[in-house]
Design a protein around this motif. Structure first.
Motif, PDB file in Angstrom:
ATOM      1  N   ARG A   1     101.100  27.480  26.141  1.00  0.00           N
ATOM      2  CA  ARG A   1     100.319  26.749  27.127  1.00  0.00           C
ATOM      3  C   ARG A   1     100.947  26.891  28.507  1.00  0.00           C
ATOM      4  O   ARG A   1     100.269  27.142  29.497  1.00  0.00           O
ATOM      5  CB  ARG A   1     100.191  25.279  26.725  1.00  0.00           C
TER       6      ARG A   1
ATOM      7  N   MET B   1      99.260  28.881  31.735  1.00  0.00           N
ATOM      8  CA  MET B   1      99.126  28.249  33.041  1.00  0.00           C
ATOM      9  C   MET B   1      99.677  29.138  34.144  1.00  0.00           C
ATOM     10  O   MET B   1      99.056  29.326  35.179  1.00  0.00           O
ATOM     11  CB  MET B   1      99.918  26.941  33.062  1.00  0.00           C
TER      12      MET B   1
ATOM     13  N   LEU C   1      94.130  20.651  23.445  1.00  0.00           N
ATOM     14  CA  LEU C   1      93.284  20.222  24.556  1.00  0.00           C
ATOM     15  C   LEU C   1      92.288  19.149  24.139  1.00  0.00           C
ATOM     16  O   LEU C   1      92.125  18.133  24.819  1.00  0.00           O
ATOM     17  CB  LEU C   1      92.523  21.454  25.074  1.00  0.00           C
ATOM     18  N   LEU C   2      91.610  19.371  23.019  1.00  0.00           N
ATOM     19  CA  LEU C   2      90.512  18.474  22.650  1.00  0.00           C
ATOM     20  C   LEU C   2      90.955  17.314  21.788  1.00  0.00           C
ATOM     21  O   LEU C   2      90.373  16.240  21.842  1.00  0.00           O
ATOM     22  CB  LEU C   2      89.425  19.257  21.904  1.00  0.00           C
TER      23      LEU C   2
ATOM     24  N   ASP D   1      94.342  16.349  21.358  1.00  0.00           N
ATOM     25  CA  ASP D   1      95.650  15.829  21.705  1.00  0.00           C
ATOM     26  C   ASP D   1      96.605  15.874  20.508  1.00  0.00           C
ATOM     27  O   ASP D   1      97.391  14.966  20.294  1.00  0.00           O
ATOM     28  CB  ASP D   1      95.515  14.401  22.255  1.00  0.00           C
TER      29      ASP D   1
ATOM     30  N   ALA E   1      93.765  21.538  32.658  1.00  0.00           N
ATOM     31  CA  ALA E   1      94.313  21.671  31.305  1.00  0.00           C
ATOM     32  C   ALA E   1      95.835  21.814  31.350  1.00  0.00           C
ATOM     33  O   ALA E   1      96.560  21.262  30.520  1.00  0.00           O
ATOM     34  CB  ALA E   1      93.688  22.870  30.596  1.00  0.00           C
TER      35      ALA E   1
ATOM     36  N   ALA F   1      97.840  20.654  33.761  1.00  0.00           N
ATOM     37  CA  ALA F   1      98.434  19.381  34.176  1.00  0.00           C
ATOM     38  C   ALA F   1      98.458  18.369  33.028  1.00  0.00           C
ATOM     39  O   ALA F   1      99.354  17.540  32.928  1.00  0.00           O
ATOM     40  CB  ALA F   1      97.668  18.812  35.370  1.00  0.00           C
ATOM     41  N   MET F   2      97.474  18.478  32.125  1.00  0.00           N
ATOM     42  CA  MET F   2      97.408  17.547  30.997  1.00  0.00           C
ATOM     43  C   MET F   2      98.662  17.607  30.132  1.00  0.00           C
ATOM     44  O   MET F   2      99.056  16.613  29.525  1.00  0.00           O
ATOM     45  CB  MET F   2      96.192  17.870  30.124  1.00  0.00           C
ATOM     46  N   HIS F   3      99.221  18.821  30.081  1.00  0.00           N
ATOM     47  CA  HIS F   3     100.422  19.068  29.308  1.00  0.00           C
ATOM     48  C   HIS F   3     101.508  18.010  29.580  1.00  0.00           C
ATOM     49  O   HIS F   3     102.168  17.533  28.661  1.00  0.00           O
ATOM     50  CB  HIS F   3     100.923  20.452  29.717  1.00  0.00           C
TER      51      HIS F   3
ATOM     52  N   ARG G   1      95.637  13.005  29.975  1.00  0.00           N
ATOM     53  CA  ARG G   1      95.114  13.334  28.639  1.00  0.00           C
ATOM     54  C   ARG G   1      94.189  12.236  28.119  1.00  0.00           C
ATOM     55  O   ARG G   1      93.128  12.507  27.576  1.00  0.00           O
ATOM     56  CB  ARG G   1      96.267  13.534  27.642  1.00  0.00           C
TER      57      ARG G   1
ATOM     58  N   PHE H   1      90.935  12.238  30.141  1.00  0.00           N
ATOM     59  CA  PHE H   1      90.168  13.440  29.778  1.00  0.00           C
ATOM     60  C   PHE H   1      89.454  13.211  28.448  1.00  0.00           C
ATOM     61  O   PHE H   1      88.279  13.520  28.293  1.00  0.00           O
ATOM     62  CB  PHE H   1      91.139  14.619  29.676  1.00  0.00           C
ATOM     63  N   ARG H   2      90.203  12.628  27.523  1.00  0.00           N
ATOM     64  CA  ARG H   2      89.630  12.402  26.199  1.00  0.00           C
ATOM     65  C   ARG H   2      88.490  11.383  26.241  1.00  0.00           C
ATOM     66  O   ARG H   2      87.412  11.614  25.716  1.00  0.00           O
ATOM     67  CB  ARG H   2      90.739  11.909  25.259  1.00  0.00           C
TER      68      ARG H   2
ATOM     69  N   VAL I   1      85.864  14.461  26.787  1.00  0.00           N
ATOM     70  CA  VAL I   1      85.717  14.990  25.424  1.00  0.00           C
ATOM     71  C   VAL I   1      84.776  14.122  24.592  1.00  0.00           C
ATOM     72  O   VAL I   1      83.846  14.628  23.962  1.00  0.00           O
ATOM     73  CB  VAL I   1      87.094  15.114  24.713  1.00  0.00           C
TER      74      VAL I   1
END
Lengths: 199, 199
Positions: free
Chosen positions: A107, A111, A171-172, A174, B110, B112-114, B120, B123-124, B128
């Motif tokens: 990941r 990026m 991503l989707l 978690d 995506a 940055a979510m890391h 996260r 986003f969820r 999602v």
């Protein structure tokens, strides 16, 4: 690999090369691609920067070759006698802990690719293309066995399907991809798209 | 959305809200998620930071709601009479230029979510889950029409398949996803995995 690159790399022993790659991956996990410097690799591995540049040409190629080296095996070396068996065996090459570590690592690299054309080029030539060739060999065997039709439209998207399952899990949902998730995804998505019965 | 959030947000007009979201997406494209500050959003939109925090609670929710607001329509509002028609119409909601812009934007988010658990979570819950519900409605209609079996294993991976095609195009082929690519992918992968004939 070009002949020149082979000749360059042959100056160090395979053990030393493996040690260097391991250090590069450690640094990559610690600081990420953008903050990783050849100075840090040189310091960590007690090499000279000149040696690193001579052997690998630059950071992008060094990092991508380190990732490639860390792969436990090639799918075309697996030959279980069925496509389903081959894809399941591929998933089992790494345990869940390793899959999770690699998912985080990839990941980060994905990026960094966004802003680094040289990393994208190295990723494509050293990882995507060899992976694509390996998969083609596995598919060729499946076609010869009559499991997959040679004109199946999903064949153009084989790597998209495989990488897609791996990449979208975190991503989707978690959650890291696991052997169980990837096996279910192969049975539910990849094999049906290729027209291979799963039961 | 909670009732409190609705009440909070209702204090500004829809026009003003749209303007704010547009500014947030512009900033996101310019500097990325990590470097985006509420100060910059406040300055760019001539709002007070207090207003922004009162309305959205924080950066993660503001960014994710801006992305959600930019979506051109919901798939459950499309009803062409077939699953293939619905998925193709979804792809045509945005032209190639917009798809490419959004692909770059989503890649940044995506990434940055890391490192951001609050991003996260937002986003969820804001992207999602609503997307999943919309797809469930589309699938429910396809099941009612007899196009998809209600126990089809690929249904568990619908969003993974859709997002996977979108996300892996840039990564593997170094090309942005286009309407043509996504339509071929839907016909070759998504519909066959769901057991829907494409010809």
């Amino acid at each position: 690999m070009t002949e020149t690159a082979t000749a360059r790399r042959s100056r160090i022993t395979p053990e030393r090369e493996a040690e260097l790659y391991e250090a590069v991956l450690d640094l990559l996990r610690e600081v990420g691609y953008d903050a990783l410097t050849m100075d840090a690799v040189a310091a960590r591995t007690r090499s000279s920067k000149a040696t690193l540049y001579r052997q690998w040409g630059g950071k992008a190629e060094l990092v991508v070759r380190a990732i490639r080296h860390s792969k436990p095996g090639r799918i075309d070396e697996i030959d279980t006698g069925s496509l389903r068996g081959d894809l399941h065996a591929l998933v089992r090459l790494e345990d869940d802990c390793t899959i999770e570590r690699n998912s985080a690592l990839m990941r980060g690299v994905a990026m960094a690719m966004h802003n680094n054309a040289d990393l994208r080029a190295a990723f494509r030539s050293q990882l995507v293309e060899p992976e694509m060739s390996s998969f083609h060999e596995v598919i060729r065997r499946a076609v010869d066995r009559g499991e997959v039709r040679p004109d199946c439209p999903a064949l153009d998207f084989l790597l998209h399907m495989m990488v897609g399952g791996f990449a979208t899990r975190a991503l989707l949902d978690d959650q890291p991809p696991t052997q169980e998730f990837l096996t279910s995804y192969i049975d539910a998505v990849v094999l049906p798209a290729l027209g291979v019965p799963t039961s």
